[in-house]
Motif scaffolding. Structure first.
Motif, PDB file in Angstrom:
ATOM      1  N   ALA A  18       0.837  -1.206   0.000  1.00  0.00           N
ATOM      2  CA  ALA A  18       0.000   0.000   0.000  1.00  0.00           C
ATOM      3  C   ALA A  18       0.871   1.255   0.000  1.00  0.00           C
ATOM      4  CB  ALA A  18      -0.934  -0.010   1.205  1.00  0.00           C
ATOM      5  N   ILE A  19       1.961   1.231   0.758  1.00  0.00           N
ATOM      6  CA  ILE A  19       2.881   2.373   0.808  1.00  0.00           C
ATOM      7  C   ILE A  19       3.605   2.536  -0.530  1.00  0.00           C
ATOM      8  CG2 ILE A  19       5.072   3.145   1.843  1.00  0.00           C
ATOM      9  CD1 ILE A  19       3.812   2.363   4.544  1.00  0.00           C
ATOM     10  N   ASN A  20       3.954   1.414  -1.158  1.00  0.00           N
ATOM     11  CA  ASN A  20       4.568   1.477  -2.483  1.00  0.00           C
ATOM     12  C   ASN A  20       3.622   2.163  -3.469  1.00  0.00           C
ATOM     13  OD1 ASN A  20       6.761   0.106  -1.449  1.00  0.00           O
ATOM     14  ND2 ASN A  20       6.233  -1.861  -2.365  1.00  0.00           N
ATOM     15  N   LYS A  21       2.323   1.830  -3.363  1.00  0.00           N
ATOM     16  CA  LYS A  21       1.304   2.440  -4.227  1.00  0.00           C
ATOM     17  C   LYS A  21       1.205   3.943  -3.942  1.00  0.00           C
ATOM     18  CE  LYS A  21      -1.939   2.017  -7.287  1.00  0.00           C
ATOM     19  NZ  LYS A  21      -1.508   1.831  -8.689  1.00  0.00           N
ATOM     20  N   ALA A  22       1.242   4.309  -2.669  1.00  0.00           N
ATOM     21  CA  ALA A  22       1.173   5.727  -2.294  1.00  0.00           C
ATOM     22  C   ALA A  22       2.369   6.493  -2.877  1.00  0.00           C
ATOM     23  CB  ALA A  22       1.139   5.865  -0.774  1.00  0.00           C
ATOM     24  N   ASN A  23       3.541   5.878  -2.824  1.00  0.00           N
ATOM     25  CA  ASN A  23       4.737   6.514  -3.407  1.00  0.00           C
ATOM     26  C   ASN A  23       4.565   6.710  -4.907  1.00  0.00           C
ATOM     27  OD1 ASN A  23       6.405   6.969  -1.147  1.00  0.00           O
ATOM     28  ND2 ASN A  23       6.986   4.817  -1.090  1.00  0.00           N
ATOM     29  N   GLU A  24       3.987   5.696  -5.555  1.00  0.00           N
ATOM     30  CA  GLU A  24       3.716   5.740  -6.990  1.00  0.00           C
ATOM     31  C   GLU A  24       2.742   6.893  -7.318  1.00  0.00           C
ATOM     32  OE1 GLU A  24       1.245   2.674  -9.588  1.00  0.00           O
ATOM     33  OE2 GLU A  24       2.806   1.650  -8.431  1.00  0.00           O
ATOM     34  N   LEU A  25       1.732   7.059  -6.446  1.00  0.00           N
ATOM     35  CA  LEU A  25       0.729   8.120  -6.634  1.00  0.00           C
ATOM     36  C   LEU A  25       1.222   9.473  -6.120  1.00  0.00           C
ATOM     37  CD1 LEU A  25      -2.455   6.170  -5.408  1.00  0.00           C
ATOM     38  CD2 LEU A  25      -1.902   6.754  -7.779  1.00  0.00           C
ATOM     39  N   ASN A  26       2.408   9.461  -5.459  1.00  0.00           N
ATOM     40  CA  ASN A  26       2.997  10.658  -4.871  1.00  0.00           C
ATOM     41  C   ASN A  26       2.096  11.267  -3.797  1.00  0.00           C
ATOM     42  OD1 ASN A  26       5.233  12.326  -4.640  1.00  0.00           O
ATOM     43  ND2 ASN A  26       4.407  13.853  -6.050  1.00  0.00           N
ATOM     44  N   VAL A  27       1.563  10.416  -2.920  1.00  0.00           N
ATOM     45  CA  VAL A  27       0.738  10.878  -1.802  1.00  0.00           C
ATOM     46  C   VAL A  27       1.301  10.327  -0.488  1.00  0.00           C
ATOM     47  CG1 VAL A  27      -1.382  11.165  -3.152  1.00  0.00           C
ATOM     48  CG2 VAL A  27      -0.892   8.933  -2.093  1.00  0.00           C
ATOM     49  N   LYS A  28       0.926  10.974   0.605  1.00  0.00           N
ATOM     50  CA  LYS A  28       1.382  10.579   1.941  1.00  0.00           C
ATOM     51  C   LYS A  28       0.183  10.036   2.711  1.00  0.00           C
ATOM     52  CE  LYS A  28       5.436  12.343   1.097  1.00  0.00           C
ATOM     53  NZ  LYS A  28       6.378  11.371   0.523  1.00  0.00           N
ATOM     54  N   VAL A  29       0.275   8.787   3.124  1.00  0.00           N
ATOM     55  CA  VAL A  29      -0.870   8.153   3.786  1.00  0.00           C
ATOM     56  C   VAL A  29      -0.479   7.390   5.041  1.00  0.00           C
ATOM     57  CG1 VAL A  29      -2.228   7.880   1.649  1.00  0.00           C
ATOM     58  CG2 VAL A  29      -0.636   6.069   2.358  1.00  0.00           C
ATOM     59  N   SER A  30      -1.509   7.087   5.818  1.00  0.00           N
ATOM     60  CA  SER A  30      -1.407   6.113   6.900  1.00  0.00           C
ATOM     61  C   SER A  30      -2.135   4.875   6.409  1.00  0.00           C
ATOM     62  CB  SER A  30      -2.084   6.620   8.171  1.00  0.00           C
ATOM     63  OG  SER A  30      -1.322   7.635   8.772  1.00  0.00           O
ATOM     64  N   ILE A  31      -1.592   3.710   6.721  1.00  0.00           N
ATOM     65  CA  ILE A  31      -2.194   2.434   6.309  1.00  0.00           C
ATOM     66  C   ILE A  31      -2.375   1.567   7.544  1.00  0.00           C
ATOM     67  CG2 ILE A  31      -1.862   0.310   4.949  1.00  0.00           C
ATOM     68  CD1 ILE A  31      -2.236   2.750   3.146  1.00  0.00           C
ATOM     69  N   ALA A  32      -3.590   1.046   7.696  1.00  0.00           N
ATOM     70  CA  ALA A  32      -3.886   0.174   8.834  1.00  0.00           C
ATOM     71  C   ALA A  32      -4.462  -1.147   8.345  1.00  0.00           C
ATOM     72  CB  ALA A  32      -4.891   0.858   9.761  1.00  0.00           C
ATOM     73  N   VAL A  33      -3.993  -2.236   8.936  1.00  0.00           N
ATOM     74  CA  VAL A  33      -4.562  -3.566   8.690  1.00  0.00           C
ATOM     75  C   VAL A  33      -5.134  -4.053  10.009  1.00  0.00           C
ATOM     76  CG1 VAL A  33      -4.095  -5.967   8.048  1.00  0.00           C
ATOM     77  CG2 VAL A  33      -2.918  -4.109   6.843  1.00  0.00           C
ATOM     78  N   CYS A  34      -6.393  -4.470   9.978  1.00  0.00           N
ATOM     79  CA  CYS A  34      -7.014  -5.000  11.195  1.00  0.00           C
ATOM     80  C   CYS A  34      -7.536  -6.409  10.951  1.00  0.00           C
ATOM     81  CB  CYS A  34      -8.134  -4.085  11.680  1.00  0.00           C
ATOM     82  SG  CYS A  34      -9.559  -4.042  10.609  1.00  0.00           S
ATOM     83  N   ASP A  35      -7.792  -7.116  12.030  1.00  0.00           N
ATOM     84  CA  ASP A  35      -8.343  -8.465  11.932  1.00  0.00           C
ATOM     85  C   ASP A  35      -9.856  -8.386  11.759  1.00  0.00           C
ATOM     86  OD1 ASP A  35      -9.446  -8.004  14.465  1.00  0.00           O
ATOM     87  OD2 ASP A  35      -7.928  -9.193  15.497  1.00  0.00           O
ATOM     88  N   ALA A  36     -10.509  -9.539  11.702  1.00  0.00           N
ATOM     89  CA  ALA A  36     -11.953  -9.575  11.451  1.00  0.00           C
ATOM     90  C   ALA A  36     -12.742  -8.860  12.545  1.00  0.00           C
ATOM     91  CB  ALA A  36     -12.420 -11.021  11.304  1.00  0.00           C
ATOM     92  N   GLY A  37     -12.177  -8.783  13.738  1.00  0.00           N
ATOM     93  CA  GLY A  37     -12.833  -8.094  14.851  1.00  0.00           C
ATOM     94  C   GLY A  37     -12.572  -6.596  14.879  1.00  0.00           C
ATOM     95  N   GLY A  38     -11.786  -6.108  13.920  1.00  0.00           N
ATOM     96  CA  GLY A  38     -11.497  -4.682  13.843  1.00  0.00           C
ATOM     97  C   GLY A  38     -10.311  -4.237  14.679  1.00  0.00           C
ATOM     98  N   SER A  39      -9.601  -5.202  15.290  1.00  0.00           N
ATOM     99  CA  SER A  39      -8.429  -4.844  16.100  1.00  0.00           C
ATOM    100  C   SER A  39      -7.199  -4.683  15.216  1.00  0.00           C
ATOM    101  CB  SER A  39      -8.161  -5.926  17.151  1.00  0.00           C
ATOM    102  OG  SER A  39      -9.250  -6.003  18.036  1.00  0.00           O
ATOM    103  N   LEU A  40      -6.392  -3.682  15.523  1.00  0.00           N
ATOM    104  CA  LEU A  40      -5.210  -3.355  14.722  1.00  0.00           C
ATOM    105  C   LEU A  40      -4.181  -4.477  14.739  1.00  0.00           C
ATOM    106  CD1 LEU A  40      -4.059  -0.954  13.071  1.00  0.00           C
ATOM    107  CD2 LEU A  40      -2.904  -0.237  15.169  1.00  0.00           C
TER     108      LEU A  40
END
Length: 132
Positions: A18-40
């Motif tokens: 996702a960060i590689n994609k953001a670099n490609e798009l030239n944007v600065k982002v936060s990326i979060a992955v959570c489990d099925a229960g919504g926990s980080l």
């Protein structure tokens, strides 16, 4: 651990994609992955991404995991959705930028992005989900 659950190495690989994609798009982002229960599970905030984006990316991912669909597909103004979100402690954010994650047809979590446009956030999330 459960065979169906997301593992850290997968979560980290998705964040990196996702960060590689953001670099490609030239944007600065936060990326979060959570489990099925919504926990980080895994999280990165790029240099230059706002502090708010850190919270928003997690909220989008939690919403996507909770409802099992893209966060942008949720009707934010639906009284039912609002009631569920309130009941779940208000962590979910039904705004575009997160997509659900499936392993062998099972919902195992979600990945969310924040910091760019809603469309770019979702593109980054999709780039991450594609590695699963």
């Amino acid at each position: 651990g459960c065979l169906m659950a997301l593992i850290l190495v997968e979560a980290n690989r998705m964040v990196q994609a996702a960060i590689n994609k953001a670099n490609e798009l030239n944007v600065k982002v936060s990326i979060a992955v959570c489990d099925a229960g919504g926990s980080l599970l895994a999280f990165n905030r790029m240099e230059g991404a706002s502090a708010v984006s850190a919270i928003v990316s997690q909220g989008k991912a939690a919403a996507s995991a909770g409802f099992g669909r893209a966060s942008g597909a949720l009707q934010a103004d639906s009284p039912v959705i609002q009631a569920i979100i309130a009941n779940m402690g208000g962590r979910m954010l039904p705004a575009q930028g997160a997509v659900p994650l499936h392993k062998n047809g099972e919902l195992v979590g979600a990945i969310g992005g924040s910091g760019a446009t809603a469309q770019e956030d979702e593109e980054c999330a999709q780039a991450g989900s594609a590695t699963l």
